[in-house]
Design a protein around this motif. Structure first.
Motif, PDB file in Angstrom:
ATOM      1  N   LEU A  71       0.845  -1.189   0.000  1.00 23.75           N
ATOM      2  CA  LEU A  71       0.000   0.000   0.000  1.00 23.75           C
ATOM      3  C   LEU A  71       0.881   1.241   0.000  1.00 23.75           C
ATOM      4  CD1 LEU A  71      -2.828   1.322   0.353  1.00 23.75           C
ATOM      5  CD2 LEU A  71      -2.506   1.078   2.832  1.00 23.75           C
ATOM      6  N   GLY A  72       0.608   2.170  -0.916  1.00 18.32           N
ATOM      7  CA  GLY A  72       1.433   3.366  -1.032  1.00 18.32           C
ATOM      8  C   GLY A  72       1.141   4.405   0.033  1.00 18.32           C
ATOM      9  N   ARG A  73      -0.142   4.807   0.153  1.00 21.22           N
ATOM     10  CA  ARG A  73      -0.518   5.856   1.093  1.00 21.22           C
ATOM     11  C   ARG A  73      -1.779   5.468   1.854  1.00 21.22           C
ATOM     12  NH1 ARG A  73       0.430  11.886  -1.528  1.00 21.22           N
ATOM     13  NH2 ARG A  73       2.659  11.632  -1.944  1.00 21.22           N
ATOM     14  N   LEU A  74      -1.786   5.781   3.139  1.00 22.19           N
ATOM     15  CA  LEU A  74      -2.953   5.539   3.985  1.00 22.19           C
ATOM     16  C   LEU A  74      -3.366   6.863   4.603  1.00 22.19           C
ATOM     17  CD1 LEU A  74      -4.996   3.803   5.556  1.00 22.19           C
ATOM     18  CD2 LEU A  74      -3.202   3.368   7.250  1.00 22.19           C
TER      19      LEU A  74
ATOM     20  N   PRO B 247       3.460   2.155   4.222  1.00 16.20           N
ATOM     21  CA  PRO B 247       2.732   3.239   3.562  1.00 16.20           C
ATOM     22  C   PRO B 247       2.961   4.577   4.246  1.00 16.20           C
ATOM     23  CG  PRO B 247       1.244   1.906   4.892  1.00 16.20           C
ATOM     24  CD  PRO B 247       2.566   1.196   4.886  1.00 16.20           C
ATOM     25  N   GLN B 248       2.975   5.645   3.431  1.00 19.13           N
ATOM     26  CA  GLN B 248       2.945   6.977   4.024  1.00 19.13           C
ATOM     27  C   GLN B 248       1.580   7.159   4.684  1.00 19.13           C
ATOM     28  OE1 GLN B 248       4.389  10.226   1.415  1.00 19.13           O
ATOM     29  NE2 GLN B 248       4.797   8.614  -0.104  1.00 19.13           N
ATOM     30  N   ILE B 249       1.556   7.771   5.852  1.00 19.07           N
ATOM     31  CA  ILE B 249       0.310   7.910   6.600  1.00 19.07           C
ATOM     32  C   ILE B 249       0.119   9.368   6.984  1.00 19.07           C
ATOM     33  CG2 ILE B 249      -0.981   7.193   8.657  1.00 19.07           C
ATOM     34  CD1 ILE B 249       0.595   4.616   8.641  1.00 19.07           C
ATOM     35  N   ARG B 250      -1.100   9.871   6.762  1.00 19.48           N
ATOM     36  CA  ARG B 250      -1.400  11.246   7.140  1.00 19.48           C
ATOM     37  C   ARG B 250      -2.834  11.323   7.657  1.00 19.48           C
ATOM     38  NH1 ARG B 250      -0.117  16.010   2.975  1.00 19.48           N
ATOM     39  NH2 ARG B 250       1.966  15.082   3.322  1.00 19.48           N
ATOM     40  N   ALA B 251      -3.035  12.165   8.665  1.00 26.66           N
ATOM     41  CA  ALA B 251      -4.357  12.359   9.251  1.00 26.66           C
ATOM     42  C   ALA B 251      -5.013  13.614   8.678  1.00 26.66           C
ATOM     43  CB  ALA B 251      -4.262  12.460  10.770  1.00 26.66           C
ATOM     44  N   PHE B 252      -6.319  13.513   8.447  1.00 23.52           N
ATOM     45  CA  PHE B 252      -7.131  14.627   7.982  1.00 23.52           C
ATOM     46  C   PHE B 252      -8.368  14.717   8.879  1.00 23.52           C
ATOM     47  CE2 PHE B 252      -4.671  13.171   4.441  1.00 23.52           C
ATOM     48  CZ  PHE B 252      -4.385  14.294   3.673  1.00 23.52           C
ATOM     49  N   GLY B 253      -9.044  15.845   8.870  1.00 23.79           N
ATOM     50  CA  GLY B 253     -10.299  15.958   9.587  1.00 23.79           C
ATOM     51  C   GLY B 253     -11.377  15.112   8.931  1.00 23.79           C
ATOM     52  N   TYR B 254     -12.387  14.721   9.692  1.00 27.55           N
ATOM     53  CA  TYR B 254     -13.460  13.883   9.155  1.00 27.55           C
ATOM     54  C   TYR B 254     -14.138  14.560   7.961  1.00 27.55           C
ATOM     55  CZ  TYR B 254     -17.631  10.931   9.013  1.00 27.55           C
ATOM     56  OH  TYR B 254     -18.632  10.083   8.612  1.00 27.55           O
ATOM     57  N   ALA B 255     -14.277  15.888   8.022  1.00 25.11           N
ATOM     58  CA  ALA B 255     -14.949  16.625   6.949  1.00 25.11           C
ATOM     59  C   ALA B 255     -14.055  16.825   5.727  1.00 25.11           C
ATOM     60  CB  ALA B 255     -15.430  17.985   7.463  1.00 25.11           C
ATOM     61  N   ASP B 256     -12.772  16.488   5.848  1.00 25.99           N
ATOM     62  CA  ASP B 256     -11.818  16.718   4.759  1.00 25.99           C
ATOM     63  C   ASP B 256     -11.607  15.468   3.906  1.00 25.99           C
ATOM     64  OD1 ASP B 256     -11.466  19.320   5.689  1.00 25.99           O
ATOM     65  OD2 ASP B 256      -9.848  18.720   7.043  1.00 25.99           O
ATOM     66  N   LEU B 257     -12.687  14.751   3.635  1.00 20.65           N
ATOM     67  CA  LEU B 257     -12.577  13.496   2.899  1.00 20.65           C
ATOM     68  C   LEU B 257     -11.982  13.695   1.506  1.00 20.65           C
ATOM     69  CD1 LEU B 257     -13.080  10.461   2.611  1.00 20.65           C
ATOM     70  CD2 LEU B 257     -15.432  10.988   1.917  1.00 20.65           C
ATOM     71  N   ARG B 258     -12.410  14.715   0.787  1.00 18.95           N
ATOM     72  CA  ARG B 258     -11.898  14.925  -0.575  1.00 18.95           C
ATOM     73  C   ARG B 258     -10.389  15.200  -0.564  1.00 18.95           C
ATOM     74  NH1 ARG B 258     -15.620  15.186  -4.524  1.00 18.95           N
ATOM     75  NH2 ARG B 258     -17.812  15.538  -3.939  1.00 18.95           N
ATOM     76  N   ALA B 259      -9.946  15.982   0.411  1.00 16.25           N
ATOM     77  CA  ALA B 259      -8.512  16.261   0.515  1.00 16.25           C
ATOM     78  C   ALA B 259      -7.755  14.975   0.831  1.00 16.25           C
ATOM     79  CB  ALA B 259      -8.262  17.305   1.598  1.00 16.25           C
ATOM     80  N   ALA B 260      -8.319  14.134   1.690  1.00 12.13           N
ATOM     81  CA  ALA B 260      -7.680  12.861   2.023  1.00 12.13           C
ATOM     82  C   ALA B 260      -7.579  11.972   0.797  1.00 12.13           C
ATOM     83  CB  ALA B 260      -8.466  12.167   3.141  1.00 12.13           C
TER      84      ALA B 260
END
Length: 246
Positions: A201-204, A226-239
């Motif tokens: 897996l490349g990115r999570l 995998p590279q892992i990054r956290a986003f806000g729940y409302a930021d689904l498109r950015a994730a």
């Protein structure tokens, strides 16, 4: 002795058990009832009321019980055991940690609560999977405690693509809160899923408002492939965009 209960909400199978069970009980009541339920809907919610005079199963009935359990274990949405017998309640509570479906024990006085609990169990999958095959990004929407079937569903989406293309570019977990697992069996399947897909897996992306998500992602990013990054729940498109490498 065993008899079918008829005073339960629609969609819930009920059995009252007493005395000593024999193969004839399975042949006359249990096997036909389970076969009909599986044939009509494929999933079962079952309330089992065990009377104080219950004394177990005859040896041939034990064999029938094991065979039936192996055939139908994946067909249950939930089981409620209603009994005041300590030697039934304690082993059942332990068994609830390892079966691949929700299971709870209720005293006889709470039989109605047992039926209500079964009726309230989610009817749909705890995880909804969508796949943008062009970007190679899978989005998993997690809403309830996870079952073994949920990881099988996710693997059924990811694995064929991986076999054809190799590494999956991105996986997005859209989780409002920490969902947990319905059983120890579900937790084990989760661990197996992670281990099996490690390095593929490349990115999570974690799209969640769970307070510790940033810290978890930061630590995991240093120890997992995998590279892992956290986003806000409302930021689904950015994730999803980040998971696709944009």
């Amino acid at each position: 002795m065993i008899e079918k209960l008829t005073d339960l909400p629609d969609g819930i199978l009920g059995l009252r058990v007493g005395g000593r069970l024999t193969p004839q009980d399975y042949e006359d009541v249990i096997t036909p009832m389970v076969a009909e339920a599986v044939r009509e809907g494929g999933r079962m919610r079952c309330l089992i009321e065990i009377e104080d005079d219950f004394s177990g199963l005859t040896p041939p009935a034990v064999v029938d019980d094991v065979r039936l359990g192996l055939r139908t274990v994946g067909s249950f949405d939930g089981v409620a055991v209603v009994s005041d017998l300590g030697w039934i309640r304690t082993p059942t509570q332990w068994a609830a940690f390892v079966v691949p479906f929700p299971m709870r024990v209720f005293p006889m006085a709470e039989r109605r609560a047992a039926a209500d609990w079964l009726a309230a169990l989610p009817a749909e999958a705890r995880i909804e999977v969508t796949f943008d095959e062009t970007a190679g990004v899978v989005t998993a929407e997690v809403s309830e405690a996870l079952r073994i079937e949920d990881f099988e569903r996710l693997a059924a989406t990811i694995d064929p693509w991986m076999r054809e293309h190799g590494e999956l570019p991105g996986l997005v977990l859209h989780v409002r809160r920490v969902p947990g697992w319905t059983s120890l069996g579900s937790l084990v399947r989760h661990i197996q899923f992670v281990v099996r897909h490690q390095g593929k897996l490349g990115r999570l992306a974690l799209a969640t408002d769970v307070p510790v998500a940033d810290a978890v992602a930061s630590v995991a990013d240093h120890v997992l492939h995998p590279q892992i990054r956290a986003f806000g729940y409302a930021d689904l498109r950015a994730a999803q965009a980040w998971a696709a490498g944009s």
